[in-house]
Design a protein around this motif. Sequence first.
Motif, PDB file in Angstrom:
ATOM      1  N   GLU A  32      14.389  45.605  12.475  1.00  0.00           N
ATOM      2  CA  GLU A  32      14.087  46.624  11.944  1.00  0.00           C
ATOM      3  C   GLU A  32      14.723  47.009  10.684  1.00  0.00           C
ATOM      4  O   GLU A  32      15.011  48.176  10.322  1.00  0.00           O
ATOM      5  N   GLY A  33      14.860  46.093   9.725  1.00  0.00           N
ATOM      6  CA  GLY A  33      15.448  46.297   8.296  1.00  0.00           C
ATOM      7  C   GLY A  33      16.827  46.603   8.224  1.00  0.00           C
ATOM      8  O   GLY A  33      17.645  46.769   7.272  1.00  0.00           O
ATOM      9  N   ASP A  41      15.506  40.239   1.415  1.00  0.00           N
ATOM     10  CA  ASP A  41      15.008  41.415   1.193  1.00  0.00           C
ATOM     11  C   ASP A  41      14.585  42.185   2.319  1.00  0.00           C
ATOM     12  O   ASP A  41      14.264  43.459   2.232  1.00  0.00           O
ATOM     13  N   ASN A  42      14.740  41.719   3.557  1.00  0.00           N
ATOM     14  CA  ASN A  42      14.102  42.317   4.838  1.00  0.00           C
ATOM     15  C   ASN A  42      15.303  43.094   5.278  1.00  0.00           C
ATOM     16  O   ASN A  42      15.172  44.111   5.970  1.00  0.00           O
ATOM     17  N   ALA A  43      16.493  43.079   4.715  1.00  0.00           N
ATOM     18  CA  ALA A  43      17.728  43.713   5.105  1.00  0.00           C
ATOM     19  C   ALA A  43      17.909  44.763   4.135  1.00  0.00           C
ATOM     20  O   ALA A  43      18.168  44.750   2.940  1.00  0.00           O
ATOM     21  N   ARG A  44      17.981  46.164   4.847  1.00  0.00           N
ATOM     22  CA  ARG A  44      17.692  47.255   3.605  1.00  0.00           C
ATOM     23  C   ARG A  44      19.006  47.910   4.231  1.00  0.00           C
ATOM     24  O   ARG A  44      19.370  48.951   3.201  1.00  0.00           O
ATOM     25  N   CYS A  45      19.748  47.695   4.996  1.00  0.00           N
ATOM     26  CA  CYS A  45      21.135  48.387   5.345  1.00  0.00           C
ATOM     27  C   CYS A  45      21.882  47.360   6.302  1.00  0.00           C
ATOM     28  O   CYS A  45      21.394  46.643   6.922  1.00  0.00           O
ATOM     29  N   LYS A  53      23.768  46.637  -1.247  1.00  0.00           N
ATOM     30  CA  LYS A  53      23.187  47.267  -0.045  1.00  0.00           C
ATOM     31  C   LYS A  53      24.146  48.208   0.583  1.00  0.00           C
ATOM     32  O   LYS A  53      25.328  47.913   0.757  1.00  0.00           O
ATOM     33  N   LYS A  80      18.523  53.577  10.316  1.00  0.00           N
ATOM     34  CA  LYS A  80      16.904  53.486  10.161  1.00  0.00           C
ATOM     35  C   LYS A  80      16.766  54.538   8.783  1.00  0.00           C
ATOM     36  O   LYS A  80      16.144  54.318   8.062  1.00  0.00           O
ATOM     37  N   ALA A 135      17.862  52.928   5.844  1.00  0.00           N
ATOM     38  CA  ALA A 135      17.018  51.805   5.512  1.00  0.00           C
ATOM     39  C   ALA A 135      15.750  52.221   4.985  1.00  0.00           C
ATOM     40  O   ALA A 135      15.233  51.451   4.288  1.00  0.00           O
ATOM     41  N   THR A 155      15.942  51.222  -1.466  1.00  0.00           N
ATOM     42  CA  THR A 155      17.456  50.243  -1.789  1.00  0.00           C
ATOM     43  C   THR A 155      17.797  49.910  -2.735  1.00  0.00           C
ATOM     44  O   THR A 155      19.027  49.732  -3.123  1.00  0.00           O
ATOM     45  N   GLY A 183      11.927  49.336  -0.624  1.00  0.00           N
ATOM     46  CA  GLY A 183      12.893  48.587  -0.988  1.00  0.00           C
ATOM     47  C   GLY A 183      12.762  47.679  -2.106  1.00  0.00           C
ATOM     48  O   GLY A 183      13.626  46.933  -2.435  1.00  0.00           O
TER      49      GLY A 183
END
Length: 257
Positions: A11-12, A46-50, A95, A194, A197, A201, A256
């Motif tokens: 979930e990011g 890019d899917n990792a926001r945190c 990040k 969350k 995230a 970003t 993001g």
Amino acid sequence: MFETIQYELKEGIAWLTLNRPDKLNAFVAQMNREIKEALRMASKDDNARCIVVTGEGRAFCSGQDLSEVDEQMDHGQVLRDHYGPMILEIKKTEKPIIAAVNGVAAGAGFSLALACDFRLMSEKASYINAFIHVGLIPDSGNLFYLSQLVGAAKAAEISILGEKITAAQALELGLATKVFSPEDFVAEVEAFAKGIAAKPTKAIGLIKRGLNDVQTLPFEEYLQREAESQRIAGLTKDHVEGIEAFKDKRNPEFIGK
């Protein structure tokens, strides 16, 4: 993929869990390398926001595994080869990084938590600058971050006395962002992550870049770098979304990018 840590994207949120619970997640050279590699993976995804860094079992990280230390060891070279690169990777990761301190963070484990952007602590967690108890100085960027957070005098006190800092004391000192009960800790960390995230970003990365620039650049040069960063931020899809959401009187939905 990893042996001393676990890595999961959900979930990011990139969850990086130190995974030597029988050794209280003490550092070995392989763990230093794997943390660095996991941070690079999250940075490129890019899917990792945190990013959340935490420990498996009852400890966050107890510092260097002393069973690997002998009197012939060149401690300076160990820092140059293993700890320094790991801490530098944290510093240059744009990040947001959250230390979810679930238990004791001692020695270089404390340094790891200090290097992160946020420190969420369980009420049962604690810090200790344990280096003094084995005749060493705080390393892995410890004094750099600690003095920024609490000032030189308090950093000296924490480092020379080597006393345990409870979660409540850490919150009062500014060494914890938030403190949660052990029962709610995992859920609260997830909710906090969350929330981070869901923020823009790219703007967070530029803020982190600016905070690094503040420490190294003359003010005039910093202002030029600030203007360039704002130019980049102004070209993001999240900036466009923020403006449109403001005009529409609704909450923005950042992606993001």
